[in-house]
Design a protein around this motif. Sequence first.
Motif, PDB file in Angstrom:
ATOM      1  N   THR A 171      19.312 -15.008   2.188  1.00 55.65           N
ATOM      2  CA  THR A 171      20.071 -15.182   2.783  1.00 55.65           C
ATOM      3  C   THR A 171      19.982 -15.223   3.867  1.00 55.65           C
ATOM      4  N   ASP A 172      20.227 -16.157   4.453  1.00 59.29           N
ATOM      5  CA  ASP A 172      20.637 -16.612   6.244  1.00 59.29           C
ATOM      6  C   ASP A 172      21.903 -16.212   6.589  1.00 59.29           C
ATOM      7  N   VAL A 173      20.817 -15.274   8.020  1.00 53.37           N
ATOM      8  CA  VAL A 173      22.264 -14.999   8.232  1.00 53.37           C
ATOM      9  C   VAL A 173      22.116 -15.333   9.480  1.00 53.37           C
ATOM     10  N   SER A 174      21.529 -16.304  10.634  1.00 58.49           N
ATOM     11  CA  SER A 174      20.896 -17.040  11.638  1.00 58.49           C
ATOM     12  C   SER A 174      22.903 -16.882  12.270  1.00 58.49           C
ATOM     13  N   GLU A 175      23.631 -17.022  12.380  1.00 60.42           N
ATOM     14  CA  GLU A 175      24.823 -17.783  12.409  1.00 60.42           C
ATOM     15  C   GLU A 175      25.336 -16.495  13.286  1.00 60.42           C
ATOM     16  N   ILE A 195      15.606 -20.699  16.799  1.00 64.61           N
ATOM     17  CA  ILE A 195      15.215 -19.426  15.767  1.00 64.61           C
ATOM     18  C   ILE A 195      16.431 -18.796  14.387  1.00 64.61           C
ATOM     19  N   GLY A 196      16.015 -18.050  13.315  1.00 61.66           N
ATOM     20  CA  GLY A 196      17.328 -17.356  12.800  1.00 61.66           C
ATOM     21  C   GLY A 196      16.613 -16.536  12.141  1.00 61.66           C
ATOM     22  N   TYR A 197      17.569 -15.380  11.432  1.00 60.29           N
ATOM     23  CA  TYR A 197      17.215 -14.585  11.359  1.00 60.29           C
ATOM     24  C   TYR A 197      17.472 -14.400   9.576  1.00 60.29           C
ATOM     25  N   VAL A 198      17.266 -13.686   8.675  1.00 69.42           N
ATOM     26  CA  VAL A 198      17.241 -13.555   7.299  1.00 69.42           C
ATOM     27  C   VAL A 198      16.684 -12.155   6.674  1.00 69.42           C
ATOM     28  N   LEU A 199      17.864 -11.578   5.810  1.00 65.27           N
ATOM     29  CA  LEU A 199      17.977 -10.935   4.592  1.00 65.27           C
ATOM     30  C   LEU A 199      16.976 -11.413   3.210  1.00 65.27           C
ATOM     31  N   SER A 202       4.266 -12.437  13.922  1.00 60.76           N
ATOM     32  CA  SER A 202       3.976 -13.512  12.709  1.00 60.76           C
ATOM     33  C   SER A 202       5.927 -14.175  12.879  1.00 60.76           C
ATOM     34  N   LEU A 203       6.153 -15.732  13.020  1.00 61.39           N
ATOM     35  CA  LEU A 203       7.500 -16.499  12.487  1.00 61.39           C
ATOM     36  C   LEU A 203       7.063 -17.316  11.571  1.00 61.39           C
ATOM     37  N   THR A 204       7.870 -17.411  10.670  1.00 62.06           N
ATOM     38  CA  THR A 204       7.048 -18.496  10.000  1.00 62.06           C
ATOM     39  C   THR A 204       9.172 -18.678   9.286  1.00 62.06           C
ATOM     40  N   THR A 205       9.228 -20.110   8.439  1.00 62.36           N
ATOM     41  CA  THR A 205      10.125 -20.618   8.007  1.00 62.36           C
ATOM     42  C   THR A 205      10.570 -19.671   6.743  1.00 62.36           C
ATOM     43  N   ILE A 206      11.507 -19.534   6.635  1.00 58.07           N
ATOM     44  CA  ILE A 206      12.207 -18.856   5.140  1.00 58.07           C
ATOM     45  C   ILE A 206      11.175 -19.519   3.939  1.00 58.07           C
ATOM     46  N   ASP A 207      10.973 -20.728   3.961  1.00 59.85           N
ATOM     47  CA  ASP A 207      10.853 -21.510   2.803  1.00 59.85           C
ATOM     48  C   ASP A 207       8.686 -20.564   2.908  1.00 59.85           C
ATOM     49  N   GLU A 208       7.998 -20.351   3.617  1.00 61.45           N
ATOM     50  CA  GLU A 208       6.925 -20.064   3.908  1.00 61.45           C
ATOM     51  C   GLU A 208       6.795 -18.164   3.938  1.00 61.45           C
ATOM     52  N   TYR A 209       8.082 -17.623   4.604  1.00 57.73           N
ATOM     53  CA  TYR A 209       8.182 -16.553   3.935  1.00 57.73           C
ATOM     54  C   TYR A 209       8.411 -15.677   2.006  1.00 57.73           C
ATOM     55  N   CYS A 234      12.291  -2.680  -5.683  1.00 56.53           N
ATOM     56  CA  CYS A 234      13.021  -3.456  -5.195  1.00 56.53           C
ATOM     57  C   CYS A 234      11.823  -2.894  -3.678  1.00 56.53           C
ATOM     58  N   LEU A 235      11.834  -4.303  -2.926  1.00 56.29           N
ATOM     59  CA  LEU A 235      11.746  -4.759  -1.298  1.00 56.29           C
ATOM     60  C   LEU A 235      13.062  -5.394  -0.980  1.00 56.29           C
ATOM     61  N   ALA A 236      14.027  -4.534   0.136  1.00 51.80           N
ATOM     62  CA  ALA A 236      14.497  -5.556   0.865  1.00 51.80           C
ATOM     63  C   ALA A 236      13.784  -5.576   2.650  1.00 51.80           C
ATOM     64  N   LEU A 237      14.463  -6.578   3.130  1.00 52.61           N
ATOM     65  CA  LEU A 237      13.347  -7.136   4.191  1.00 52.61           C
ATOM     66  C   LEU A 237      14.831  -7.448   5.090  1.00 52.61           C
ATOM     67  N   ALA A 238      14.441  -7.240   6.466  1.00 52.19           N
ATOM     68  CA  ALA A 238      15.385  -8.528   7.347  1.00 52.19           C
ATOM     69  C   ALA A 238      14.576  -9.312   8.565  1.00 52.19           C
ATOM     70  N   ASP A 239      14.253  -9.850   8.349  1.00 51.41           N
ATOM     71  CA  ASP A 239      13.175 -10.849   9.746  1.00 51.41           C
ATOM     72  C   ASP A 239      13.972 -11.559  10.528  1.00 51.41           C
ATOM     73  N   PHE A 240      13.874 -12.480  11.233  1.00 57.35           N
ATOM     74  CA  PHE A 240      13.278 -13.405  12.136  1.00 57.35           C
ATOM     75  C   PHE A 240      12.680 -14.251  10.871  1.00 57.35           C
ATOM     76  N   VAL A 241      13.350 -15.618  11.439  1.00 59.79           N
ATOM     77  CA  VAL A 241      12.500 -17.342  10.876  1.00 59.79           C
ATOM     78  C   VAL A 241      12.517 -17.711  11.789  1.00 59.79           C
ATOM     79  N   LEU A 242      11.631 -19.040  11.643  1.00 58.15           N
ATOM     80  CA  LEU A 242      11.685 -19.838  12.206  1.00 58.15           C
ATOM     81  C   LEU A 242      12.205 -21.421  11.696  1.00 58.15           C
ATOM     82  N   HIS A 243      13.044 -21.577  11.764  1.00 57.16           N
ATOM     83  CA  HIS A 243      14.313 -22.784  10.664  1.00 57.16           C
ATOM     84  C   HIS A 243      13.316 -24.410  11.358  1.00 57.16           C
ATOM     85  N   ARG A 244      12.657 -24.407  12.041  1.00 56.62           N
ATOM     86  CA  ARG A 244      12.181 -25.854  12.086  1.00 56.62           C
ATOM     87  C   ARG A 244      11.010 -25.251  14.068  1.00 56.62           C
TER      88      ARG A 244
END
Length: 273
Positions: free
Chosen positions: A214-218, A263-267, A192-199, A161-171
């Motif tokens: 999981t989008d945890v940007s808020e 700018i968002g954040y994703v798990l 490296s900064l991409t959308t969640i879909d690209e990631y 299993c891989l688990a990662l937390a990182d910044f993403v670009l929503h749009r």
Amino acid sequence: MAAPTPDDVQETYDEFTDMYVQVWDENLHVGYWDESSGETSVAEATERLTDELIARLHCAPGGRVLDVGCGIGKPAMRLAQALQVEVVGISISRPQVDRANAAAYAAGLADRVSFQHADAMALPFPDASFDAVWAMESLHHMPDRPRALREIARVLRPGGCLALADFVLHRPARGGRKAVVDAFREMGGVLSLTTIDEYEAELRQVGFEAVAATDVSEQTRPSMTKHAEAFRARREELAPYLGTEVLDQIITLNEQLGMTPEIGYVLVSAHRP
Ligand SMILES: C[S@@+](CC[C@H](N)C(=O)[O-])C[C@H]1O[C@@H](n2cnc3c(N)ncnc32)[C@H](O)[C@@H]1O
């Protein structure tokens, strides 16, 4: 301002980790606040984010986990204790590695938590040598993230299993907010900064399956305003060290990031088949 290089990222962590720990926390990552958090401190909120990621890492007790971009080891030690696993952490910053090993020793965990200097783009480990991989807020620093993900997939055993937390670009950001995103890339060493879909697509391209984000940007965005507050509170102390111009740039950028929903954040969790 010129685009940062991987050497800039390393030099920044070599030079500024101790200062950042004073200003923020030994967890070199954002915090997680939700409606139940109330007046939760930075220390509690950053541990909460670690716990959210631990919940996404499937690894049986006794397993061996690679921590890619380990900072000074606080998440690795919490992970090792929570899941009863062995953790090998790597960082591009030698001072971080020394500090992380000292912390593991002081915590009585050195027999199963250790750290070494290595580049995530060329992992010094044999194929399939880890049961799980953890990458907490480190992969945005990669100049070629697919290459780092290929390396992670290579050292992970089948079924791991891989688990990662990182910044993403929503749009894509426009106007003034584009300038904020550009400053975030430059001052944050964000290569490296991409959308969640690209990631997710990058993960699938290197062979991962069951990719779940999981989008945890808020929940993480309050970190930006709190960063600004933390730097401002130590302004007099930090000014001689950073210079007032850089210090004010850091404060302003973090205030602006707190109001930049692009700018968002994703798990993310994923499995190697
Ligand atoms: C934001 S910090 C996160 C540290 C740690 N995961 C935590 O949550 O406390 C990013 C980490 O990635 C590491 N890093 C950046 N580029 C790297 C590379 N190419 N190879 C290995 N580590 C790298 C940095 O040295 C730093 O430890």
